[in-house]
Design an enzyme around this catalytic site. Structure first.
Site, PDB file in Angstrom:
ATOM      1  N   ARG A 103      30.300   7.204 -39.024  1.00  0.00           N
ATOM      2  CA  ARG A 103      29.572   8.361 -38.485  1.00  0.00           C
ATOM      3  C   ARG A 103      30.554   9.087 -37.583  1.00  0.00           C
ATOM      4  O   ARG A 103      31.057   8.506 -36.605  1.00  0.00           O
ATOM      5  CB  ARG A 103      28.333   7.920 -37.709  1.00  0.00           C
ATOM      6  CG  ARG A 103      27.756   9.051 -36.871  1.00  0.00           C
ATOM      7  CD  ARG A 103      26.384   8.777 -36.316  1.00  0.00           C
ATOM      8  NE  ARG A 103      25.366   8.861 -37.349  1.00  0.00           N
ATOM      9  CZ  ARG A 103      24.085   9.150 -37.109  1.00  0.00           C
ATOM     10  NH1 ARG A 103      23.664   9.367 -35.877  1.00  0.00           N
ATOM     11  NH2 ARG A 103      23.215   9.205 -38.102  1.00  0.00           N
ATOM     12  N   HIS A 130      24.850  14.578 -44.533  1.00  0.00           N
ATOM     13  CA  HIS A 130      24.132  13.349 -44.154  1.00  0.00           C
ATOM     14  C   HIS A 130      23.440  12.792 -45.407  1.00  0.00           C
ATOM     15  O   HIS A 130      22.213  12.807 -45.515  1.00  0.00           O
ATOM     16  CB  HIS A 130      23.113  13.674 -43.059  1.00  0.00           C
ATOM     17  CG  HIS A 130      22.602  12.474 -42.312  1.00  0.00           C
ATOM     18  ND1 HIS A 130      23.101  11.204 -42.504  1.00  0.00           N
ATOM     19  CD2 HIS A 130      21.614  12.357 -41.388  1.00  0.00           C
ATOM     20  CE1 HIS A 130      22.453  10.361 -41.717  1.00  0.00           C
ATOM     21  NE2 HIS A 130      21.545  11.028 -41.038  1.00  0.00           N
ATOM     22  N   GLN A 133      20.479  10.057 -45.408  1.00  0.00           N
ATOM     23  CA  GLN A 133      19.160  10.548 -45.005  1.00  0.00           C
ATOM     24  C   GLN A 133      18.456  11.198 -46.191  1.00  0.00           C
ATOM     25  O   GLN A 133      17.255  11.008 -46.397  1.00  0.00           O
ATOM     26  CB  GLN A 133      19.302  11.554 -43.858  1.00  0.00           C
ATOM     27  CG  GLN A 133      17.982  12.103 -43.374  1.00  0.00           C
ATOM     28  CD  GLN A 133      17.089  11.058 -42.738  1.00  0.00           C
ATOM     29  OE1 GLN A 133      17.477  10.393 -41.799  1.00  0.00           O
ATOM     30  NE2 GLN A 133      15.870  10.918 -43.250  1.00  0.00           N
ATOM     31  N   ASP A 221      14.865  19.983 -39.006  1.00  0.00           N
ATOM     32  CA  ASP A 221      15.800  19.143 -38.249  1.00  0.00           C
ATOM     33  C   ASP A 221      16.078  19.883 -36.936  1.00  0.00           C
ATOM     34  O   ASP A 221      15.756  21.077 -36.808  1.00  0.00           O
ATOM     35  CB  ASP A 221      17.094  18.974 -39.078  1.00  0.00           C
ATOM     36  CG  ASP A 221      18.118  18.039 -38.445  1.00  0.00           C
ATOM     37  OD1 ASP A 221      17.772  17.309 -37.493  1.00  0.00           O
ATOM     38  OD2 ASP A 221      19.280  18.060 -38.902  1.00  0.00           O
ATOM     39  N   CYS A 261      14.061  14.349 -40.326  1.00  0.00           N
ATOM     40  CA  CYS A 261      14.970  13.187 -40.368  1.00  0.00           C
ATOM     41  C   CYS A 261      14.963  12.428 -39.041  1.00  0.00           C
ATOM     42  O   CYS A 261      15.365  11.281 -38.995  1.00  0.00           O
ATOM     43  CB  CYS A 261      16.368  13.628 -40.742  1.00  0.00           C
ATOM     44  SG  CYS A 261      17.137  14.745 -39.570  1.00  0.00           S
ATOM     45  N   ARG A 289      14.901   4.841 -44.840  1.00  0.00           N
ATOM     46  CA  ARG A 289      16.355   4.766 -44.678  1.00  0.00           C
ATOM     47  C   ARG A 289      16.835   3.368 -45.055  1.00  0.00           C
ATOM     48  O   ARG A 289      17.827   3.199 -45.744  1.00  0.00           O
ATOM     49  CB  ARG A 289      16.753   5.056 -43.213  1.00  0.00           C
ATOM     50  CG  ARG A 289      16.619   6.492 -42.762  1.00  0.00           C
ATOM     51  CD  ARG A 289      17.599   7.407 -43.461  1.00  0.00           C
ATOM     52  NE  ARG A 289      18.981   7.021 -43.262  1.00  0.00           N
ATOM     53  CZ  ARG A 289      19.749   7.380 -42.223  1.00  0.00           C
ATOM     54  NH1 ARG A 289      19.251   8.167 -41.293  1.00  0.00           N
ATOM     55  NH2 ARG A 289      21.019   7.002 -42.143  1.00  0.00           N
TER      56      ARG A 289
HETATM   57  N1  NVA Z   1      21.577  17.436 -37.823  1.00  0.00           N
HETATM   58  C1  NVA Z   1      21.398  16.337 -36.925  1.00  0.00           C
HETATM   59  C2  NVA Z   1      20.913  15.138 -37.675  1.00  0.00           C
HETATM   60  C3  NVA Z   1      20.660  13.942 -36.817  1.00  0.00           C
HETATM   61  C4  NVA Z   1      20.250  12.747 -37.601  1.00  0.00           C
HETATM   62  C5  NVA Z   1      22.705  16.044 -36.202  1.00  0.00           C
HETATM   63  O1  NVA Z   1      23.751  16.084 -36.845  1.00  0.00           O
HETATM   64  O2  NVA Z   1      22.674  15.783 -35.005  1.00  0.00           O
HETATM   65  N1   CP Z   2      18.171  10.420 -38.905  1.00  0.00           N
HETATM   66  C1   CP Z   2      19.220   9.798 -38.329  1.00  0.00           C
HETATM   67  O1   CP Z   2      20.318   9.722 -38.895  1.00  0.00           O
HETATM   68  O2   CP Z   2      18.953   9.275 -37.116  1.00  0.00           O
HETATM   69  P1   CP Z   2      20.003   8.593 -36.118  1.00  0.00           P
HETATM   70  O3   CP Z   2      20.858   9.704 -35.549  1.00  0.00           O
HETATM   71  O4   CP Z   2      19.157   7.940 -35.087  1.00  0.00           O
HETATM   72  O5   CP Z   2      20.841   7.614 -36.872  1.00  0.00           O
END
Ligand code: NVA
Ligand code: CP
Length: 302
Positions: A103, A130, A133, A221, A261, A289
């Site tokens: 990540r 992502h 997700q 989101d 998400c 997930r």
């Molecule tokens: N678009 C959001 C998704 C979080 C799971 C982010 O990147 O923070």
């Molecule tokens: N939806 C998602 O990826 O959540 P987290 O940021 O908590 O992993």
């Protein structure tokens, strides 16, 4: 040859269907008390440069359920924080573990990790995509509707989640309508590639009402993703009118479900009442997930 899962371009439509089907089998078998130990002896490394609740815990829990183990690292705790190159880190970690989840911010870091690793690399979220997700979202829609043959709306930021939805629409032949404020549209290279490559119908608009019209799934989101915190205030202004709320949902199908998400910012991208009305769906989505990623881990690691 090893396979990676960095975007949904890395899997065919048939493979996506296989993953959905396997996730359903694993979920059902587990609910009936079956112990499935297909990943016994396997170790998953997890390298996270951003915070996480769902991605971290769902991968770890999924790995343990299948008999495997995990090693979680943040970049701060590794020599990456003292400038050891990612390319060296990739080659070292490949000698210890059977797969890696990353990540991070720039998508090219996930690509670099994959390029130098001799083991499968999974994208657990980058600034651009992502995909894990969206696998879970597909599983959730299939559970609720047993079809993808209807318009699916994306309302909000043209971000990593929107990009993964655009790719999967192209892969799976979905009708996706994306509504963002002006200046927050999805990346045009990603949109053009998806439009050219796929059999899906992908529409981009600045009108949230047009996007949700007759949609059976409404997806949203946060307005300021991780890494965009300094823009949060300006985005509150720019995204006015893009909240998923009762007014907007009047334009959707009566049978529409809302997906998020998570984490959600109630009162921003989604109203509190709509979040609660669809809480069962949204928390199933979060649970899924784990099942979707268990299927993914079996596919990549065995
Ligand atoms: N678009 C959001 C998704 C979080 C799971 C982010 O990147 O923070
Ligand atoms: N939806 C998602 O990826 O959540 P987290 O940021 O908590 O992993």
């Amino acid at each position: 040859m090893k396979r990676d899962f960095l975007t949904l371009w890395d899997v065919s439509e048939e493979e996506i269907w296989d993953l959905i089907e396997r996730a359903r089998v694993l979920k059902k078998a587990s609910s009936e008390g079956a112990l499935i130990q297909t990943l016994k002896g396997k170790i998953l490394g997890m390298l996270f440069m951003k915070p996480s609740t769902r991605t971290r815990v769902s991968f770890e829990a999924g790995m343990y359920k299948l008999g495997g183990q995990c090693i979680f690292m943040t970049s701060k705790e590794t020599q990456l924080s003292r400038k050891e190159p990612l390319s060296d880190t990739a080659r070292v970690l490949s000698r210890y573990v059977d797969g890696l989840v990353i990540r991070t911010y720039a998508h090219k870091e996930a690509e670099e990790l994959a390029m130098y690793s001799s083991i499968p690399v999974i994208n657990g979220l980058t600034d651009s995509y992502h995909p894990c997700q969206v696998l879970s979202d597909l599983l959730t829609i299939w559970e609720k509707k047993e079809s993808f043959d209807f318009p699916i709306a994306w309302v909000g930021d043209g971000n990593n989640m929107a990009h993964s939805w655009i790719v999967v629409a192209s892969r799976m032949g979905l009708h996706l309508k994306v509504a963002t404020p002006k200046g927050y549209e999805p990346d045009s290279d990603i949109v053009n590639r998806a439009k050219k490559a796929g059999k899906g119908k992908i529409e981009i608009t600045n009108d949230p009402f047009e996007a949700v019209k007759d949609a059976l799934v409404i997806n949203t989101d946060v307005w300021a993703s991780m890494g965009k915190e300094s823009e949060a205030e300006a985005r509150l202004e720019a995204f006015k009118g893009f909240q998923v709320n009762r007014d907007l949902l009047q334009y959707a199908s009566d049978e529409a479900i809302v997906l998020h998400c998570l984490p959600a910012h109630r009162g921003e991208e989604i109203s509190d009442d709509i979040m609660e009305d669809f809480a069962d769906v949204i928390f199933d989505q979060a649970e899924n997930r784990m099942w979707a990623q268990m299927a993914l881990l079996e596919w990549l690691l065995i």
